[in-house]
Write an enzyme that holds these catalytic residues in place. Sequence first.
Site, mmCIF file in Angstrom:
data_model
loop_
_atom_site.group_PDB
_atom_site.id
_atom_site.type_symbol
_atom_site.label_atom_id
_atom_site.label_comp_id
_atom_site.label_asym_id
_atom_site.label_seq_id
_atom_site.Cartn_x
_atom_site.Cartn_y
_atom_site.Cartn_z
ATOM 1 N N ASP A 88 -7.868 9.775 -20.482
ATOM 2 C CA ASP A 88 -6.513 9.472 -19.987
ATOM 3 C C ASP A 88 -5.809 10.781 -19.633
ATOM 4 O O ASP A 88 -6.117 11.837 -20.190
ATOM 5 C CB ASP A 88 -5.730 8.717 -21.077
ATOM 6 C CG ASP A 88 -4.591 7.892 -20.517
ATOM 7 O OD1 ASP A 88 -4.700 6.649 -20.533
ATOM 8 O OD2 ASP A 88 -3.580 8.483 -20.057
ATOM 9 N N ASP A 99 -7.544 13.677 -15.253
ATOM 10 C CA ASP A 99 -6.724 13.142 -14.167
ATOM 11 C C ASP A 99 -7.699 12.429 -13.236
ATOM 12 O O ASP A 99 -8.570 13.078 -12.628
ATOM 13 C CB ASP A 99 -6.002 14.279 -13.443
ATOM 14 C CG ASP A 99 -5.120 13.769 -12.306
ATOM 15 O OD1 ASP A 99 -5.282 12.592 -11.896
ATOM 16 O OD2 ASP A 99 -4.289 14.550 -11.826
ATOM 17 N N VAL A 100 -7.551 11.121 -13.129
ATOM 18 C CA VAL A 100 -8.524 10.325 -12.381
ATOM 19 C C VAL A 100 -8.575 10.704 -10.900
ATOM 20 O O VAL A 100 -9.527 10.372 -10.199
ATOM 21 C CB VAL A 100 -8.214 8.813 -12.579
ATOM 22 C CG1 VAL A 100 -6.977 8.407 -11.765
ATOM 23 C CG2 VAL A 100 -9.393 7.933 -12.236
ATOM 24 N N TYR A 121 1.213 0.252 -3.494
ATOM 25 C CA TYR A 121 0.421 -0.375 -4.570
ATOM 26 C C TYR A 121 -0.459 -1.494 -4.007
ATOM 27 O O TYR A 121 -1.660 -1.556 -4.308
ATOM 28 C CB TYR A 121 1.390 -0.919 -5.624
ATOM 29 C CG TYR A 121 0.739 -1.408 -6.901
ATOM 30 C CD1 TYR A 121 0.302 -0.507 -7.874
ATOM 31 C CD2 TYR A 121 0.586 -2.760 -7.153
ATOM 32 C CE1 TYR A 121 -0.278 -0.956 -9.050
ATOM 33 C CE2 TYR A 121 0.012 -3.218 -8.326
ATOM 34 C CZ TYR A 121 -0.417 -2.312 -9.276
ATOM 35 O OH TYR A 121 -0.984 -2.761 -10.446
ATOM 36 N N LYS A 164 -4.530 -1.405 -3.964
ATOM 37 C CA LYS A 164 -5.298 -2.410 -4.720
ATOM 38 C C LYS A 164 -6.186 -3.244 -3.789
ATOM 39 O O LYS A 164 -7.292 -3.635 -4.178
ATOM 40 C CB LYS A 164 -4.358 -3.294 -5.533
ATOM 41 C CG LYS A 164 -3.622 -2.538 -6.657
ATOM 42 C CD LYS A 164 -4.597 -1.969 -7.687
ATOM 43 C CE LYS A 164 -3.869 -1.403 -8.910
ATOM 44 N NZ LYS A 164 -4.777 -0.891 -9.931
ATOM 45 N N THR A 172 3.125 -4.472 -20.226
ATOM 46 C CA THR A 172 2.604 -3.158 -20.636
ATOM 47 C C THR A 172 3.689 -2.131 -20.300
ATOM 48 O O THR A 172 4.666 -2.465 -19.614
ATOM 49 C CB THR A 172 1.320 -2.771 -19.849
ATOM 50 O OG1 THR A 172 1.699 -2.506 -18.487
ATOM 51 C CG2 THR A 172 0.246 -3.857 -19.897
ATOM 52 N N THR A 180 4.857 -2.138 -16.602
ATOM 53 C CA THR A 180 5.748 -3.178 -16.076
ATOM 54 C C THR A 180 7.071 -3.274 -16.853
ATOM 55 O O THR A 180 7.871 -4.165 -16.576
ATOM 56 C CB THR A 180 5.051 -4.556 -16.108
ATOM 57 O OG1 THR A 180 4.556 -4.798 -17.427
ATOM 58 C CG2 THR A 180 3.915 -4.615 -15.118
HETATM 59 P P1 NAI Z 1 -0.203 1.392 -18.532
HETATM 60 O O1 NAI Z 1 0.842 2.244 -17.932
HETATM 61 O O2 NAI Z 1 0.036 0.729 -19.836
HETATM 62 O O3 NAI Z 1 -1.580 2.223 -18.643
HETATM 63 C C1 NAI Z 1 -2.026 3.022 -17.606
HETATM 64 C C2 NAI Z 1 -2.730 4.225 -18.197
HETATM 65 O O4 NAI Z 1 -3.218 5.023 -17.115
HETATM 66 C C3 NAI Z 1 -1.807 5.124 -19.031
HETATM 67 O O5 NAI Z 1 -2.406 5.426 -20.286
HETATM 68 C C4 NAI Z 1 -1.663 6.378 -18.181
HETATM 69 O O6 NAI Z 1 -1.480 7.573 -18.944
HETATM 70 C C5 NAI Z 1 -2.986 6.367 -17.434
HETATM 71 N N1 NAI Z 1 -2.914 7.153 -16.198
HETATM 72 C C6 NAI Z 1 -1.922 7.160 -15.272
HETATM 73 N N2 NAI Z 1 -2.204 8.044 -14.314
HETATM 74 C C7 NAI Z 1 -3.406 8.588 -14.627
HETATM 75 C C8 NAI Z 1 -4.224 9.576 -14.016
HETATM 76 N N3 NAI Z 1 -3.851 10.214 -12.886
HETATM 77 N N4 NAI Z 1 -5.401 9.901 -14.612
HETATM 78 C C9 NAI Z 1 -5.782 9.310 -15.768
HETATM 79 N N5 NAI Z 1 -5.023 8.374 -16.402
HETATM 80 C C10 NAI Z 1 -3.858 8.029 -15.829
HETATM 81 O O7 NAI Z 1 -0.545 0.317 -17.402
HETATM 82 P P2 NAI Z 1 -1.365 -1.052 -17.440
HETATM 83 O O8 NAI Z 1 -0.424 -2.118 -17.117
HETATM 84 O O9 NAI Z 1 -2.220 -1.158 -18.634
HETATM 85 O O10 NAI Z 1 -2.275 -0.850 -16.146
HETATM 86 C C11 NAI Z 1 -3.690 -0.707 -16.199
HETATM 87 C C12 NAI Z 1 -4.257 -1.050 -14.836
HETATM 88 O O11 NAI Z 1 -3.979 -2.437 -14.568
HETATM 89 C C13 NAI Z 1 -3.632 -0.284 -13.661
HETATM 90 O O12 NAI Z 1 -4.625 -0.034 -12.693
HETATM 91 C C14 NAI Z 1 -2.617 -1.267 -13.103
HETATM 92 O O13 NAI Z 1 -2.349 -1.016 -11.741
HETATM 93 C C15 NAI Z 1 -3.380 -2.559 -13.306
HETATM 94 N N6 NAI Z 1 -2.573 -3.760 -13.297
HETATM 95 C C16 NAI Z 1 -1.552 -3.921 -14.190
HETATM 96 C C17 NAI Z 1 -0.801 -5.087 -14.166
HETATM 97 C C18 NAI Z 1 0.346 -5.325 -15.086
HETATM 98 O O14 NAI Z 1 1.091 -6.293 -14.850
HETATM 99 N N7 NAI Z 1 0.537 -4.532 -16.135
HETATM 100 C C19 NAI Z 1 -1.094 -6.145 -13.194
HETATM 101 C C20 NAI Z 1 -2.210 -5.883 -12.331
HETATM 102 C C21 NAI Z 1 -2.912 -4.719 -12.387
#
Ligand code: NAI
Length: 259
Positions: A36, A59-60, A149, A153, A183, A186
Site C-alpha cells: 500500500d 505506489d501502484v 473514474y 474503470k 469504506t 466513499t
Molecule cells: P479505500 O480508500 O478504503 O482503500 C484504497 C487503498 O488504496 C488505501 O489503502 C490507499 O492507501 C491505497 N492506495 C491509494 N492510492 C494508492 C497508490 N497510488 N498505490 C498504492 N496504494 C494506493 O478504498 P476502497 O473503497 O476499499 O477501494 C478499493 C478498490 O475498490 C478501489 O479500486 C476502488 O476504486 C474500488 N471500488 C470501491 C467502491 C466503493 O464503493 N468503496 C465501489 C467500486 C469500486
Amino acid sequence: MSAEEQVAVVIGGASGIGWATAQLMAGRGETVVIADLDSDAADARAAALGATATAHQVDVTDGAGMRTLFDAVLDRHGAIGTVVDCAGISRPGTIADLSLDDWKATVDVCLTGAFLTVKEAARTVRDGGSVVLVASLNGRQPGVGMSAYCSAKAGVLMLTEVAAMELAPRVRVNAVNPGFVHTPLTYGATLVPGLVEEYLENTPLGRAGTPEDVAQTIGFLTSDAAGWMTGSAVDLNGGAHTMRYPDIVRRVSEMTTGS
Ligand code: NAI
C-alpha cells in the site's frame, strides 16, 4: 498447491476492500503481503494478521517500485499464487471543471496501476495462479461528475479481457465490479444529503455493500472453484447495474447552495 503454500499479494490492502480481502486470504491459510502507499497502515494491518504476513510500501503507479515489490516477494517466498489490485482513488468533477491533474491522478492509480499489476503478475505468478482487478459498477454505469473514474474503470474491464487472453492458460485474470461500499473512499459521499439514499433507491436489494461482500467474491475468483473463469467481470452491487447512478454533482450543488 494447498492454501498453506499460497502467497497472496494485495495491493491497496491496508484499507476497505483490500483489507477485507487480506483478512479473508489469511483466514484460509494463505501468506499475505499487504502492499500500500500508506506504509503505516500497511504495517499495522500486517501486524494484525500475524507472523506470516508482511507489509510493503508501494505506489501502484510507479513501474520501478512495483517491480521491486514483486521481486522482494519472490525473493522471500519463492512463488506468488494470487495478486489482487484494490488500490483506488476518485476525484469527482464535471468534465468542464475537472483539472487535468485530477484526471491524470485518477487514471494513473485506477488504470495504469491495474496495468502494472498485470505486468508484474505476468512474470511472477506461478502456473495455476490468478489475478483479480477491482473495477467498479462505474466501469459500466456512467455517473455525472465521474468522468475520470468511470473511464479508468471501463478501461480496467477491457484490460481484464486482454490480460486474460495474454496470460492464458497459465494464469487466470478476472475483475469485480462493486457498487457502493462503505469504506474510507466513499466516506465523503455519505456526507452529501440524499446521495446514499438515492443510490439505495436505485438498488433492487436496497442496501450498500460491505468490504466483506466484495472480499467473498474475490475469494471465490481466486479459488479453484473458479478454475474455468478468466476474463470475467462479476457485478456485485445489489442489482444497481440494472438501474441508474445518482447525480453527485447535483447533490453537492444542492448541499452547497442550499437549494
Ligand atoms: P479505500 O480508500 O478504503 O482503500 C484504497 C487503498 O488504496 C488505501 O489503502 C490507499 O492507501 C491505497 N492506495 C491509494 N492510492 C494508492 C497508490 N497510488 N498505490 C498504492 N496504494 C494506493 O478504498 P476502497 O473503497 O476499499 O477501494 C478499493 C478498490 O475498490 C478501489 O479500486 C476502488 O476504486 C474500488 N471500488 C470501491 C467502491 C466503493 O464503493 N468503496 C465501489 C467500486 C469500486
